[in-house]
Design a protein around this motif. Structure first.
Motif, PDB file in Angstrom:
ATOM      1  N   ASP A 109     -68.673 -20.982 124.059  1.00 25.05           N
ATOM      2  CA  ASP A 109     -67.676 -21.439 125.013  1.00 25.05           C
ATOM      3  C   ASP A 109     -66.303 -20.967 124.565  1.00 25.05           C
ATOM      4  O   ASP A 109     -65.713 -21.521 123.648  1.00 25.05           O
ATOM      5  N   LEU A 110     -65.829 -19.905 125.221  1.00 26.71           N
ATOM      6  CA  LEU A 110     -64.483 -19.401 124.933  1.00 26.71           C
ATOM      7  C   LEU A 110     -63.667 -19.341 126.233  1.00 26.71           C
ATOM      8  O   LEU A 110     -62.867 -18.439 126.436  1.00 26.71           O
ATOM      9  N   THR A 111     -63.896 -20.322 127.097  1.00 22.82           N
ATOM     10  CA  THR A 111     -63.178 -20.365 128.374  1.00 22.82           C
ATOM     11  C   THR A 111     -61.682 -20.580 128.137  1.00 22.82           C
ATOM     12  O   THR A 111     -61.284 -21.130 127.111  1.00 22.82           O
TER      13      THR A 111
ATOM     14  N   PHE B 133     -66.860 -16.959 129.077  1.00 17.75           N
ATOM     15  CA  PHE B 133     -65.578 -16.344 128.740  1.00 17.75           C
ATOM     16  C   PHE B 133     -64.608 -16.452 129.917  1.00 17.75           C
ATOM     17  O   PHE B 133     -63.588 -15.778 129.942  1.00 17.75           O
ATOM     18  N   ASN B 134     -64.937 -17.275 130.920  1.00 17.51           N
ATOM     19  CA  ASN B 134     -64.137 -17.295 132.149  1.00 17.51           C
ATOM     20  C   ASN B 134     -62.708 -17.806 131.916  1.00 17.51           C
ATOM     21  O   ASN B 134     -62.407 -18.411 130.888  1.00 17.51           O
ATOM     22  N   ASP B 135     -61.825 -17.523 132.891  1.00 16.40           N
ATOM     23  CA  ASP B 135     -60.430 -17.983 132.875  1.00 16.40           C
ATOM     24  C   ASP B 135     -59.679 -17.528 131.619  1.00 16.40           C
ATOM     25  O   ASP B 135     -58.902 -18.292 131.051  1.00 16.40           O
ATOM     26  N   SER B 136     -59.908 -16.306 131.173  1.00 18.05           N
ATOM     27  CA  SER B 136     -59.270 -15.847 129.940  1.00 18.05           C
ATOM     28  C   SER B 136     -58.323 -14.680 130.189  1.00 18.05           C
ATOM     29  O   SER B 136     -58.383 -14.021 131.219  1.00 18.05           O
ATOM     30  N   THR B 137     -57.431 -14.456 129.219  1.00 17.91           N
ATOM     31  CA  THR B 137     -56.432 -13.393 129.306  1.00 17.91           C
ATOM     32  C   THR B 137     -56.554 -12.491 128.081  1.00 17.91           C
ATOM     33  O   THR B 137     -56.593 -12.993 126.948  1.00 17.91           O
ATOM     34  N   TYR B 138     -56.621 -11.194 128.341  1.00 18.66           N
ATOM     35  CA  TYR B 138     -56.770 -10.211 127.256  1.00 18.66           C
ATOM     36  C   TYR B 138     -55.575  -9.260 127.296  1.00 18.66           C
ATOM     37  O   TYR B 138     -55.480  -8.425 128.179  1.00 18.66           O
ATOM     38  N   GLN B 139     -54.643  -9.399 126.338  1.00 17.50           N
ATOM     39  CA  GLN B 139     -53.462  -8.517 126.295  1.00 17.50           C
ATOM     40  C   GLN B 139     -53.824  -7.152 125.724  1.00 17.50           C
ATOM     41  O   GLN B 139     -53.230  -6.154 126.093  1.00 17.50           O
ATOM     42  N   GLY B 140     -54.768  -7.139 124.790  1.00 14.77           N
ATOM     43  CA  GLY B 140     -55.205  -5.879 124.193  1.00 14.77           C
ATOM     44  C   GLY B 140     -56.532  -5.461 124.794  1.00 14.77           C
ATOM     45  O   GLY B 140     -57.048  -6.119 125.706  1.00 14.77           O
TER      46      GLY B 140
ATOM     47  N   SER C  96     -60.614 -13.792 135.115  1.00 12.37           N
ATOM     48  CA  SER C  96     -59.971 -13.310 133.890  1.00 12.37           C
ATOM     49  C   SER C  96     -59.049 -12.121 134.176  1.00 12.37           C
ATOM     50  O   SER C  96     -59.181 -11.455 135.188  1.00 12.37           O
ATOM     51  N   THR C  97     -58.110 -11.897 133.253  1.00 11.13           N
ATOM     52  CA  THR C  97     -57.149 -10.808 133.407  1.00 11.13           C
ATOM     53  C   THR C  97     -57.188  -9.920 132.170  1.00 11.13           C
ATOM     54  O   THR C  97     -57.097 -10.414 131.042  1.00 11.13           O
TER      55      THR C  97
END
Length: 327
Positions: free
Chosen positions: A201-203, A224-231, A249-250
């Motif tokens: 669970d990494l939501t 992994f839902n609702d997550s933000t990845y800058q890299g 996710s973005t």
């Protein structure tokens, strides 16, 4: 004439008094300045020594905790995990260090925690059998009831240790406000080649740096839902035996999900600002890719959809390649 001389004499005397008074004041100030300097230096040395002691004491705890991670008893390993987690928090609050130095100290410990998650655990290969409450008649534990329960207990206690690592990280890479970083969001995470024999669970997570989950196997659910990845986000060459949810996710850079196998996958409502690679993948069950925005190139080549897949309402600004796919 005499009166003028008296005035002059009085003026000279006053001036001398004033000069002397000024000199006294200056001397006192100089002395005070000197004392302040000495005091400041003493405080600085005291702080420096206190920091040296803190550092030495942390190094000692760190070494001991890393040893504990290798202990055969699960509670001892768990103790090591919590010590390491606490140390990262302490380093991040260390006033005597620059931001860069704080993160450097923390990253070393994060690398240990990630390495622990990546390390193989022999019994994970029997996960499908040990997940049952009792031995299955056709499995390797047939007629080995005692061994089944012993192995099950061993796997369960290791599951607890690993889940606690994921949970402590997860708690610190999310914020109550959506899409904002947590205190550990600036670290790099490398979980490549891991076998997750427990649900993930990494939501609602926020990653400021690139992350690596490539070559992993998920024996339980993966959220992994609702997550933000800058890299960059690398989820390539992975196998999901349970449900996989990456929706809402973005991804600010590239996202790689290629060469993977899914039972059920949800990528709805996501935004990809860089290249999105889903090529060479197999979807055993349903796959959802609706309402998403691809600002970079979207690559779905050489994929196999064995059940339904839904691509409704998506926008492809950088072009999309759906060639060589099999339904």
């Amino acid at each position: 004439g005499g009166a003028a001389l008296v005035l002059l004499e009085t003026y000279r005397k006053n001036t001398n008094d004033r000069t002397k008074a000024n000199a006294d004041i200056n001397a006192a100030l100089k002395n005070q300045e000197h004392q302040t300097k000495v005091l400041k230096e003493q405080i600085r040395q005291f702080d420096e020594n206190a920091f040296k002691e803190r550092k030495a004491e942390r190094r000692e705890r760190y070494t001991k905790a890393v040893e504990q991670l290798g202990d055969e008893k699960a509670p001892v390993r768990m103790g090591g995990v919590y010590t390491l987690v606490g140390l990262v928090d302490e380093w991040l609050e260390e006033k005597s260090l620059s931001d860069d130095e704080r993160f450097k100290e923390g990253q070393v410990i994060i690398n240990n925690l990630c390495a622990y998650i990546r390390s193989p655990f022999a019994l994970a290969s029997h996960y499908n059998e040990l997940a049952n409450p009792t031995p299955t008649p056709e499995g390797i534990y047939k007629d080995k009831k005692e061994k089944f329960y012993a192995d099950k207990a061993t796997l369960d206690s290791e599951t607890d240790v690993r889940l606690s690592i994921i949970k402590e990280i997860h708690d610190r890479i999310q914020c109550p406000d959506k899409n904002t970083p947590g205190v550990w969001s600036d670290f790099e995470y490398d979980f490549s080649g891991s076998t997750f024999f427990y649900p993930i669970d990494l939501t609602n997570s926020y990653y400021a740096k690139p992350i690596n989950f490539s070559g992993s196997t998920y024996q339980g659910e993966a959220n992994f839902n609702d997550s933000t990845y800058q890299g960059g986000a690398d989820f390539s060459r992975s196998t999901y035996q349970g449900e996989a949810d990456f929706s809402h996710s973005t991804y600010y850079q590239w996202a790689n999900f290629s060469h993977s196998t899914y039972q059920w996958a949800n990528f709805n409502d996501s935004t990809y600002q860089g290249r999105a690679n889903f090529s060479h993948s197999t979807y055993q069950g349903e796959a959802y890719f609706s309402e998403s925005t691809y600002q970079g190139r979207a690559d779905f080549r050489h994929s196999t959809y064995k059940s339904g897949s839904v691509f409704l309402g998506s926008t492809y600004e950088g072009g999309a390649d759906f060639s060589d796919f099999t339904y």
